[in-house]
Motif scaffolding. Structure first.
Motif, PDB file in Angstrom:
ATOM      1  N   LEU A 212      26.435  49.312  32.883  1.00 48.73           N
ATOM      2  CA  LEU A 212      25.526  49.008  31.612  1.00 48.73           C
ATOM      3  C   LEU A 212      25.494  50.407  30.715  1.00 48.73           C
ATOM      4  O   LEU A 212      25.305  50.303  29.412  1.00 48.73           O
ATOM      5  N   ALA A 213      25.929  51.476  31.227  1.00 54.26           N
ATOM      6  CA  ALA A 213      26.015  52.689  30.338  1.00 54.26           C
ATOM      7  C   ALA A 213      27.122  52.495  29.363  1.00 54.26           C
ATOM      8  O   ALA A 213      27.248  53.146  28.266  1.00 54.26           O
ATOM      9  N   PHE A 214      28.025  51.798  29.781  1.00 52.48           N
ATOM     10  CA  PHE A 214      29.068  51.061  28.779  1.00 52.48           C
ATOM     11  C   PHE A 214      28.982  50.260  27.608  1.00 52.48           C
ATOM     12  O   PHE A 214      29.640  50.207  26.925  1.00 52.48           O
ATOM     13  N   LEU A 215      27.682  49.500  27.738  1.00 48.58           N
ATOM     14  CA  LEU A 215      27.320  48.524  27.071  1.00 48.58           C
ATOM     15  C   LEU A 215      26.465  48.729  26.011  1.00 48.58           C
ATOM     16  O   LEU A 215      25.854  49.822  26.251  1.00 48.58           O
ATOM     17  N   GLN A 216      26.263  48.042  24.796  1.00 50.25           N
ATOM     18  CA  GLN A 216      25.201  48.387  23.967  1.00 50.25           C
ATOM     19  C   GLN A 216      23.638  47.548  24.418  1.00 50.25           C
ATOM     20  O   GLN A 216      23.734  46.459  23.680  1.00 50.25           O
ATOM     21  N   VAL A 217      23.257  48.135  25.500  1.00 44.05           N
ATOM     22  CA  VAL A 217      21.954  47.600  25.720  1.00 44.05           C
ATOM     23  C   VAL A 217      20.941  48.416  25.901  1.00 44.05           C
ATOM     24  O   VAL A 217      21.135  49.773  25.874  1.00 44.05           O
ATOM     25  N   ASN A 218      19.637  48.095  25.684  1.00 43.76           N
ATOM     26  CA  ASN A 218      18.758  48.626  26.053  1.00 43.76           C
ATOM     27  C   ASN A 218      18.323  48.883  27.440  1.00 43.76           C
ATOM     28  O   ASN A 218      17.698  48.026  27.967  1.00 43.76           O
TER      29      ASN A 218
ATOM     30  N   ALA B  68      13.175  44.419  33.230  1.00 45.35           N
ATOM     31  CA  ALA B  68      13.420  42.875  33.313  1.00 45.35           C
ATOM     32  C   ALA B  68      13.917  42.958  34.710  1.00 45.35           C
ATOM     33  O   ALA B  68      13.307  42.024  35.597  1.00 45.35           O
ATOM     34  N   ILE B  69      14.692  43.568  35.414  1.00 48.48           N
ATOM     35  CA  ILE B  69      14.998  43.596  36.629  1.00 48.48           C
ATOM     36  C   ILE B  69      14.007  43.934  37.666  1.00 48.48           C
ATOM     37  O   ILE B  69      13.824  43.297  38.693  1.00 48.48           O
ATOM     38  N   GLY B  70      13.210  44.937  37.276  1.00 48.41           N
ATOM     39  CA  GLY B  70      12.102  45.073  38.242  1.00 48.41           C
ATOM     40  C   GLY B  70      11.048  44.145  38.368  1.00 48.41           C
ATOM     41  O   GLY B  70      10.733  43.778  39.608  1.00 48.41           O
ATOM     42  N   PHE B  71      10.846  43.666  37.016  1.00 53.12           N
ATOM     43  CA  PHE B  71       9.870  42.597  37.021  1.00 53.12           C
ATOM     44  C   PHE B  71      10.251  40.958  37.937  1.00 53.12           C
ATOM     45  O   PHE B  71       9.533  40.927  38.844  1.00 53.12           O
ATOM     46  N   ALA B  72      11.441  40.881  37.747  1.00 56.83           N
ATOM     47  CA  ALA B  72      12.146  39.951  38.511  1.00 56.83           C
ATOM     48  C   ALA B  72      12.088  39.842  39.852  1.00 56.83           C
ATOM     49  O   ALA B  72      11.864  39.014  40.802  1.00 56.83           O
ATOM     50  N   THR B  73      12.352  41.361  40.254  1.00 57.49           N
ATOM     51  CA  THR B  73      12.285  41.597  41.629  1.00 57.49           C
ATOM     52  C   THR B  73      10.865  41.627  42.457  1.00 57.49           C
ATOM     53  O   THR B  73      11.045  41.064  43.529  1.00 57.49           O
ATOM     54  N   MET B  74      10.029  42.094  41.610  1.00 59.44           N
ATOM     55  CA  MET B  74       8.861  41.874  42.050  1.00 59.44           C
ATOM     56  C   MET B  74       8.127  40.505  42.293  1.00 59.44           C
ATOM     57  O   MET B  74       7.718  40.088  43.087  1.00 59.44           O
ATOM     58  N   LEU B  75       8.539  39.654  41.501  1.00 60.40           N
ATOM     59  CA  LEU B  75       7.991  38.386  41.339  1.00 60.40           C
ATOM     60  C   LEU B  75       8.830  37.607  42.548  1.00 60.40           C
ATOM     61  O   LEU B  75       8.166  37.148  43.382  1.00 60.40           O
ATOM     62  N   MET B  76      10.079  37.701  42.690  1.00 60.51           N
ATOM     63  CA  MET B  76      10.890  37.376  43.856  1.00 60.51           C
ATOM     64  C   MET B  76      10.438  37.870  45.353  1.00 60.51           C
ATOM     65  O   MET B  76      10.494  37.100  46.262  1.00 60.51           O
TER      66      MET B  76
ATOM     67  N   SER C  26      18.949  35.861  27.311  1.00 61.31           N
ATOM     68  CA  SER C  26      19.165  34.885  28.634  1.00 61.31           C
ATOM     69  C   SER C  26      20.096  35.691  29.429  1.00 61.31           C
ATOM     70  O   SER C  26      19.966  35.643  30.847  1.00 61.31           O
ATOM     71  N   ALA C  27      20.830  36.448  29.257  1.00 61.91           N
ATOM     72  CA  ALA C  27      22.192  37.242  29.958  1.00 61.91           C
ATOM     73  C   ALA C  27      21.375  38.285  30.814  1.00 61.91           C
ATOM     74  O   ALA C  27      21.358  38.615  31.858  1.00 61.91           O
ATOM     75  N   THR C  28      20.237  38.821  30.233  1.00 65.30           N
ATOM     76  CA  THR C  28      19.371  40.114  30.769  1.00 65.30           C
ATOM     77  C   THR C  28      18.622  39.328  31.784  1.00 65.30           C
ATOM     78  O   THR C  28      18.348  39.844  33.022  1.00 65.30           O
TER      79      THR C  28
END
Length: 189
Positions: free
Chosen positions: A125-131, A138-146, A4-6
């Motif tokens: 995000l480099a400081f968080l434990q994220v993939n 996800a950012i790229g796909f959302a942007t492509m869609l929008m 959800s946060a992503t």
């Protein structure tokens, strides 16, 4: 970071591209879905790459990126917007062909200008434990869609605005640049 946060981050990061693509779609003469998808793809790829660049920069240059990203985005969007306003005021001759497609480099420049904040997010995000790969995709796909949807919305707004569409589009780009600048300057205070 959970799913959800992503997704909230991804769609939040795509809003600048959405607004810019509406103005791009309004300027074109009845853009087809293929052109809208092309624009969305360019915006999405650029928006997916910039957090990866920010991630790579990480601690090394985070101060530098965060100090200047808003000025670079503001300048690029201001120049692109001023150019659109100039072209709108200049008008075109009646026998000039209608614009059916934006140039690749114009779209890339606009995409870069609207995605510099994603680079700063990548640094964070480099400081968080994220993939980072999943998040960037996800950012790229959302942007492509929008951006694709924005172009299609612009298709319907453009004929209503006529020649003023390019002027309005330029004002939108300058407005996005001013918003980016004011958010960073008010956050710095």
């Amino acid at each position: 970071m959970n799913f959800s946060a992503t997704m909230i981050l991804a769609f939040g990061m795509s809003m600048d591209a959405f607004a810019a693509s509406i103005s791009k779609g309004a300027v074109l003469h009845k853009p087809r879905f293929r052109e809208a998808f092309r624009t969305g793809l360019i915006f999405g790829v650029v928006e997916a790459i910039t957090p990866l660049i920010g991630w790579g920069i990480g601690l090394l240059a985070s101060q530098y990126v965060m100090e200047w990203d808003h000025w670079i985005a503001f300048t690029l969007l201001f120049v692109l917007g001023a150019r659109m306003i100039y072209e709108g005021l200049k008008g075109r001759e009646d026998d000039a062909p209608a614009i059916r497609r934006h140039g690749f480099w114009l779209l890339v420049t606009t995409a870069v200008a609207t995605s510099l904040d994603a680079m700063a997010v990548g640094v964070g995000l480099a400081f968080l434990q994220v993939n980072i790969l999943h998040t960037a995709l996800a950012i790229g796909f959302a942007t492509m869609l929008m951006a694709t949807v924005g172009m299609m919305i612009g298709r319907f707004i453009g004929p209503l605005l006529g020649k003023r569409a390019e002027i309005l589009g330029g004002l939108v780009l300058i407005g996005i640049g001013c918003l980016i600048l004011s958010e960073h300057l008010s956050g710095a205070a």
